[in-house]
Design a protein around this motif. Sequence first.
Motif, PDB file in Angstrom:
ATOM      1  N   LEU A 198       0.852  -1.184   0.000  1.00 56.33           N
ATOM      2  CA  LEU A 198       0.000   0.000   0.000  1.00 56.33           C
ATOM      3  C   LEU A 198       0.890   1.237   0.000  1.00 56.33           C
ATOM      4  O   LEU A 198       1.936   1.265   0.649  1.00 56.33           O
ATOM      5  N   ILE A 199       0.486   2.260  -0.751  1.00 58.25           N
ATOM      6  CA  ILE A 199       1.229   3.513  -0.795  1.00 58.25           C
ATOM      7  C   ILE A 199       0.251   4.660  -0.557  1.00 58.25           C
ATOM      8  O   ILE A 199      -0.976   4.494  -0.588  1.00 58.25           O
ATOM      9  N   ALA A 200       0.804   5.839  -0.317  1.00 58.37           N
ATOM     10  CA  ALA A 200      -0.012   7.016  -0.010  1.00 58.37           C
ATOM     11  C   ALA A 200      -0.794   7.458  -1.242  1.00 58.37           C
ATOM     12  O   ALA A 200      -0.385   7.209  -2.382  1.00 58.37           O
ATOM     13  N   PRO A 201      -1.916   8.127  -1.031  1.00 55.59           N
ATOM     14  CA  PRO A 201      -2.658   8.663  -2.178  1.00 55.59           C
ATOM     15  C   PRO A 201      -1.866   9.765  -2.870  1.00 55.59           C
ATOM     16  O   PRO A 201      -0.995  10.404  -2.262  1.00 55.59           O
ATOM     17  N   LEU A 202      -2.149   9.993  -4.119  1.00 56.31           N
ATOM     18  CA  LEU A 202      -1.533  11.103  -4.827  1.00 56.31           C
ATOM     19  C   LEU A 202      -2.057  12.416  -4.251  1.00 56.31           C
ATOM     20  O   LEU A 202      -3.257  12.563  -4.034  1.00 56.31           O
ATOM     21  N   PRO A 203      -1.178  13.393  -3.990  1.00 57.21           N
ATOM     22  CA  PRO A 203      -1.644  14.639  -3.375  1.00 57.21           C
ATOM     23  C   PRO A 203      -2.651  15.410  -4.217  1.00 57.21           C
ATOM     24  O   PRO A 203      -3.488  16.130  -3.673  1.00 57.21           O
ATOM     25  N   SER A 204      -2.601  15.267  -5.531  1.00 58.62           N
ATOM     26  CA  SER A 204      -3.564  15.968  -6.380  1.00 58.62           C
ATOM     27  C   SER A 204      -4.931  15.290  -6.394  1.00 58.62           C
ATOM     28  O   SER A 204      -5.884  15.820  -6.981  1.00 58.62           O
ATOM     29  N   TYR A 205      -5.039  14.134  -5.736  1.00 55.06           N
ATOM     30  CA  TYR A 205      -6.328  13.449  -5.588  1.00 55.06           C
ATOM     31  C   TYR A 205      -6.803  13.443  -4.137  1.00 55.06           C
ATOM     32  O   TYR A 205      -7.991  13.289  -3.872  1.00 55.06           O
ATOM     33  N   GLY A 206      -5.884  13.540  -3.184  1.00 57.82           N
ATOM     34  CA  GLY A 206      -6.260  13.637  -1.780  1.00 57.82           C
ATOM     35  C   GLY A 206      -6.681  12.340  -1.140  1.00 57.82           C
ATOM     36  O   GLY A 206      -6.816  12.262   0.085  1.00 57.82           O
ATOM     37  N   ARG A 207      -6.873  11.320  -1.933  1.00 56.86           N
ATOM     38  CA  ARG A 207      -7.315  10.010  -1.469  1.00 56.86           C
ATOM     39  C   ARG A 207      -7.164   9.048  -2.639  1.00 56.86           C
ATOM     40  O   ARG A 207      -6.799   9.454  -3.749  1.00 56.86           O
ATOM     41  N   GLY A 208      -7.429   7.791  -2.423  1.00 54.00           N
ATOM     42  CA  GLY A 208      -7.463   6.863  -3.539  1.00 54.00           C
ATOM     43  C   GLY A 208      -8.556   7.251  -4.511  1.00 54.00           C
ATOM     44  O   GLY A 208      -9.585   7.821  -4.127  1.00 54.00           O
ATOM     45  N   ARG A 209      -8.362   6.943  -5.769  1.00 55.80           N
ATOM     46  CA  ARG A 209      -9.347   7.336  -6.776  1.00 55.80           C
ATOM     47  C   ARG A 209     -10.690   6.650  -6.556  1.00 55.80           C
ATOM     48  O   ARG A 209     -11.733   7.227  -6.830  1.00 55.80           O
ATOM     49  N   GLU A 210     -10.672   5.441  -6.032  1.00 57.17           N
ATOM     50  CA  GLU A 210     -11.921   4.715  -5.822  1.00 57.17           C
ATOM     51  C   GLU A 210     -12.425   4.786  -4.386  1.00 57.17           C
ATOM     52  O   GLU A 210     -13.635   4.825  -4.160  1.00 57.17           O
ATOM     53  N   LEU A 211     -11.503   4.772  -3.433  1.00 59.41           N
ATOM     54  CA  LEU A 211     -11.886   4.686  -2.024  1.00 59.41           C
ATOM     55  C   LEU A 211     -11.020   5.627  -1.206  1.00 59.41           C
ATOM     56  O   LEU A 211      -9.877   5.918  -1.572  1.00 59.41           O
ATOM     57  N   PRO A 212     -11.525   6.113  -0.073  1.00 59.24           N
ATOM     58  CA  PRO A 212     -10.700   6.958   0.800  1.00 59.24           C
ATOM     59  C   PRO A 212      -9.467   6.208   1.280  1.00 59.24           C
ATOM     60  O   PRO A 212      -9.430   4.977   1.339  1.00 59.24           O
ATOM     61  N   GLY A 213      -8.436   6.979   1.647  1.00 61.51           N
ATOM     62  CA  GLY A 213      -7.214   6.377   2.164  1.00 61.51           C
ATOM     63  C   GLY A 213      -6.186   6.160   1.081  1.00 61.51           C
ATOM     64  O   GLY A 213      -6.186   6.812   0.039  1.00 61.51           O
ATOM     65  N   GLY A 214      -5.280   5.220   1.340  1.00 63.71           N
ATOM     66  CA  GLY A 214      -4.197   4.936   0.416  1.00 63.71           C
ATOM     67  C   GLY A 214      -4.654   4.144  -0.792  1.00 63.71           C
ATOM     68  O   GLY A 214      -5.851   4.009  -1.071  1.00 63.71           O
ATOM     69  N   ARG A 215      -3.684   3.584  -1.478  1.00 69.02           N
ATOM     70  CA  ARG A 215      -3.975   2.816  -2.690  1.00 69.02           C
ATOM     71  C   ARG A 215      -2.913   1.744  -2.844  1.00 69.02           C
ATOM     72  O   ARG A 215      -1.814   1.839  -2.278  1.00 69.02           O
ATOM     73  N   TYR A 216      -3.247   0.712  -3.582  1.00 67.09           N
ATOM     74  CA  TYR A 216      -2.262  -0.326  -3.866  1.00 67.09           C
ATOM     75  C   TYR A 216      -1.241   0.188  -4.875  1.00 67.09           C
ATOM     76  O   TYR A 216      -1.584   0.873  -5.832  1.00 67.09           O
TER      77      TYR A 216
END
Length: 442
Positions: free
Chosen positions: A115-133
């Motif tokens: 798991l990695i941090a969300p992109l700052p220009s998205y503020g969260r995962g594109r599909e779900l809040p929080g990080g992303r795979y």
Amino acid sequence: MRLRFFTLVCLCCCWFVSSEGETVSCSKIVPLGFRSGNISITEFGGVGDGRTLNTKAFREAIYRIQHLPRVGGTLLYVPPGVYLTEPFNLTSHMTLFLAAGAVIMATQDSSNWPLIAPLPSYGRGRELPGGRYMSFMHGNGVQDVVITGENGTIDGQGDVWWNKWRQGSLQFTRPNLVEFVNSKDIIISNVIFKNSPFWNIHPVYSSNVVIRFVTILAPRDSPNTDGIDPDSSSNVCIEDSYISTGDDLVAVKSGWDEYGIAYGLPSSNITIRRVSGSSPFAGIAVGSETSGGVENVLAEHINLYKMGIGIHIKTNSGRGGFIKNITVSHVYMEEARKGIRISGDVGGHPDDKFDPNALPLVKGVTIKNVWGVKVLQAGLIQGVKNSPFTDICLYDINLRGVTGPRNPPWKCSDVSGFAHQVSPWPCSELSSNQQGSCANYS
């Protein structure tokens, strides 16, 4: 036995259009040079039997490239076979070369997927809040990276991810197949990308990216399997490729609502040329995440079949940002629900913190030399109230299909522009004798 062969050497002869309108060769910004070092994945224990897990082999080989650098960099050769592996990071000054018959296949075990941090220009995962795979192949802060070969395959085995998405059992956003973040001088060519868990190729906050002679494949019902998504990136060339996926073939993006506005990094100087494909969604798209701005996009010589929408420029209230100087030309489409859509009401929001008064600016969109058959509706252009779309220029467009009371050929609102030799004839908002900036057409 030490591998002996010459590294592929060429110049990437594609182009981008500068902000001044000058056409510039991409070979001037992304030359593909000679690699002085050559290693094979088999030297690190790689086994291409489709069953052995090769994560250790890939990570050790890339560690060797990173920590024992050679002048000119090193090529990592993947011979014929099926190499199962977990995700891995790429490093600078490397070429990943897939021989004919080579397949790098992602494991379907998500329990070990980082798991990695969300992109700052998205503020969260594109599909779900929080990080992303993390993406299957990931490059962060790298430069001079090449993924190429003899049309070997990178297979994401995405069906397990698609099923989890359909079941609503995922806790984080699915991984892309290949992603470059904060990187530059990237070349991707002569490779087949197959069954990505999410978006296929995602250069973000990156520059000088060439993607050519690639094939990208996923089933039509695979969710959100965009082909190529340049995102807050500049000097990107995409050409001579075939894409057939479950979502947009090429979508230019630049961040999501208040996060994209705050990050403020536009996508600019994007060229898309000689791309063909099929999708239930859009062929050439801009958006809908455009909060950092998108400018200077040229798409030409595009062939589309069995499409949802041929050309789709999309944004929404709350996005802010701008979309300007977009040119799409020489497009053929066959079987499409809608030929052209330029819309200001597309896409959701990351959270309830977005500013509904952050209205997008859409100005200077030229679409010309488009021919379509079996097109259900020619076009829909729907601007944003209090921020109408301006300088929408349509020339030499012929979209044939089924029209009638339920399928009027065009619908328009909150838009101004000009039309010339468009059939069926568009809405009155584009019928003005005052060409304005559309007079620059030639």
